[in-house]
Design an enzyme around this catalytic site. Structure first.
Site, PDB file in Angstrom:
ATOM      1  N   ASN A   8      44.475  -2.031  18.452  1.00 19.17           N
ATOM      2  CA  ASN A   8      44.551  -0.619  18.832  1.00 19.17           C
ATOM      3  C   ASN A   8      45.689   0.030  18.048  1.00 19.17           C
ATOM      4  OD1 ASN A   8      44.590   1.852  20.087  1.00 19.17           O
ATOM      5  ND2 ASN A   8      45.540   1.113  21.979  1.00 19.17           N
ATOM      6  N   TRP A   9      45.308   0.789  17.013  1.00 21.23           N
ATOM      7  CA  TRP A   9      46.326   1.387  16.134  1.00 21.23           C
ATOM      8  C   TRP A   9      46.963   2.639  16.738  1.00 21.23           C
ATOM      9  CZ3 TRP A   9      43.759   1.271  10.566  1.00 21.23           C
ATOM     10  CH2 TRP A   9      43.659  -0.057  10.147  1.00 21.23           C
ATOM     11  N   LYS A  10      46.373   3.151  17.817  1.00 27.02           N
ATOM     12  CA  LYS A  10      46.873   4.384  18.450  1.00 27.02           C
ATOM     13  C   LYS A  10      46.971   5.508  17.403  1.00 27.02           C
ATOM     14  CE  LYS A  10      49.312   1.349  21.583  1.00 27.02           C
ATOM     15  NZ  LYS A  10      50.211   1.212  22.681  1.00 27.02           N
ATOM     16  N   HIS A  86      42.311   3.610  28.450  1.00 27.96           N
ATOM     17  CA  HIS A  86      43.643   3.100  28.082  1.00 27.96           C
ATOM     18  C   HIS A  86      44.704   3.833  28.893  1.00 27.96           C
ATOM     19  CE1 HIS A  86      47.211   2.089  25.799  1.00 27.96           C
ATOM     20  NE2 HIS A  86      46.518   1.064  25.322  1.00 27.96           N
ATOM     21  N   GLU A 162      45.834  -4.931  31.353  1.00 23.45           N
ATOM     22  CA  GLU A 162      47.052  -4.477  30.685  1.00 23.45           C
ATOM     23  C   GLU A 162      48.052  -3.985  31.732  1.00 23.45           C
ATOM     24  OE1 GLU A 162      46.665  -3.172  26.369  1.00 23.45           O
ATOM     25  OE2 GLU A 162      46.024  -1.477  27.549  1.00 23.45           O
ATOM     26  N   SER A 205      52.369  -6.115  24.663  1.00 20.65           N
ATOM     27  CA  SER A 205      53.431  -6.771  23.874  1.00 20.65           C
ATOM     28  C   SER A 205      53.024  -8.146  23.360  1.00 20.65           C
ATOM     29  CB  SER A 205      54.729  -6.855  24.688  1.00 20.65           C
ATOM     30  OG  SER A 205      55.211  -5.551  24.953  1.00 20.65           O
TER      31      SER A 205
HETATM   32  C1  PEP Z   1      47.989  -1.414  23.767  1.00 23.01           C
HETATM   33  O1  PEP Z   1      47.927  -0.594  22.886  1.00 23.01           O
HETATM   34  O2  PEP Z   1      47.163  -1.414  24.656  1.00 23.01           O
HETATM   35  C2  PEP Z   1      49.066  -2.398  23.753  1.00 23.01           C
HETATM   36  C3  PEP Z   1      48.920  -3.459  24.501  1.00 23.01           C
HETATM   37  O3  PEP Z   1      50.141  -2.144  22.969  1.00 23.01           O
HETATM   38  P1  PEP Z   1      51.302  -3.196  22.608  1.00 23.01           P
HETATM   39  O4  PEP Z   1      50.623  -4.438  22.063  1.00 23.01           O
HETATM   40  O5  PEP Z   1      52.143  -2.510  21.596  1.00 23.01           O
HETATM   41  O6  PEP Z   1      52.047  -3.514  23.868  1.00 23.01           O
END
Ligand code: PEP
Length: 247
Positions: A8-10, A86, A162, A205
């Site tokens: 997920n590049w956001k 998300h 998550e 993370s």
């Molecule tokens: C996410 O974008 O859902 C995510 C888990 O980000 P990160 O890996 O940076 O915590």
């Protein structure tokens, strides 16, 4: 069992050239790459092994919905997966479970694979895992309220657990707890929605340092990776860890 990695590049990277470079480095079997909408075409064009994903979509085909993108538009752009619900969209765009439920149904009907995200805030987790399960269970009941009649599409549903406090904080969940949450999600979806063989991913993370411990648990079918998927060298290491489970 093979593990799925969803990148997920956001709202990253800034330039299309960077997006294409990153996609080339991340192009591996078992990977789904979710760039921002304007880079979907360019990224999709160079992918050979990875699949293309989107970070969101709207629930109808067309109409007066300024700024929105339909599932059919995504399909035409070569998208196979879409992230729905998300926590950043729930937080910043005030997406409700009702909206998310409509998106899940529309995406599945359009033939997209859905990566639905659920997870509890820290205030809930401090009360213990039972409270976290209740929280995620309520989200799932609402978000999946419309899927029971979609029996032929349901195999295209993936859930990501998550915990909100683990996203982008560098403080990943204890994999044993995430595995317990994944187990709970699978059991609940099997009994309530007759969802068998559901893939449940972990997100929050994930790095090349903790991925092996996370993947030790069979209940965890893969990972949703944010920050670490933006660093090509780091993400290659995560792909290498996942490839140990390739079939
Ligand atoms: C996410 O974008 O859902 C995510 C888990 O980000 P990160 O890996 O940076 O915590």
């Amino acid at each position: 069992m093979a593990k799925l990695l969803v990148a997920n590049w956001k709202l990253n990277p800034i330039r299309e050239t960077e997006a294409v470079r990153l996609a080339r480095a991340s192009d591996a079997k078992g990977v789904v790459i979710c760039p921002p909408f304007p880079f979907l075409k360019a990224v999709g064009k160079i992918l050979r092994r990875a699949k293309l994903g989107a970070q969101d979509m709207f629930w109808t085909e067309q109409g007066a919905y300024t700024g929105e993108v339909s599932p059919q538009m995504l399909k035409k752009a070569g998208v196979e997966y879409v992230i729905v619900g998300h926590s950043e969209r729930r937080r910043w765009l005030h997406e409700t479970d009702e909206m998310i439920g409509k998106k899940v149904v529309a995406a599945l009907k359009a033939g997209l694979s859905v990566v639905l995200c659920v997870g509890e805030p820290i205030s809930v987790r401090r009360k213990g895992l039972a409270a976290a399960k209740r929280f995620a269970g309520t989200q799932l009941r609402k978000d999946l309220g419309g899927v029971s009649h979609l029996t032929s599409h349901i195999s295209h549903l993936v859930i990501t657990y998550e915990p909100l406090w683990a996203i982008g904080t560098g403080r990943a969940d204890n994999p044993r707890d995430s595995a317990a949450m994944a187990h709970f999600i699978k059991k609940m979806c099997a009994s309530r929605f007759a969802l068998r063989d559901l893939q449940v991913l972990y997100g929050g993370s994930v790095t090349s340092k903790n991925i092996r411990r996370i993947f030790e648990y069979n209940e965890i079918a893969g990972a949703l990776v944010g920050g670490a998927s933006l660093n090509a060298a780091e993400f290659r290491k995560i792909i290498a860890a996942a490839s140990a489970y390739a079939v």
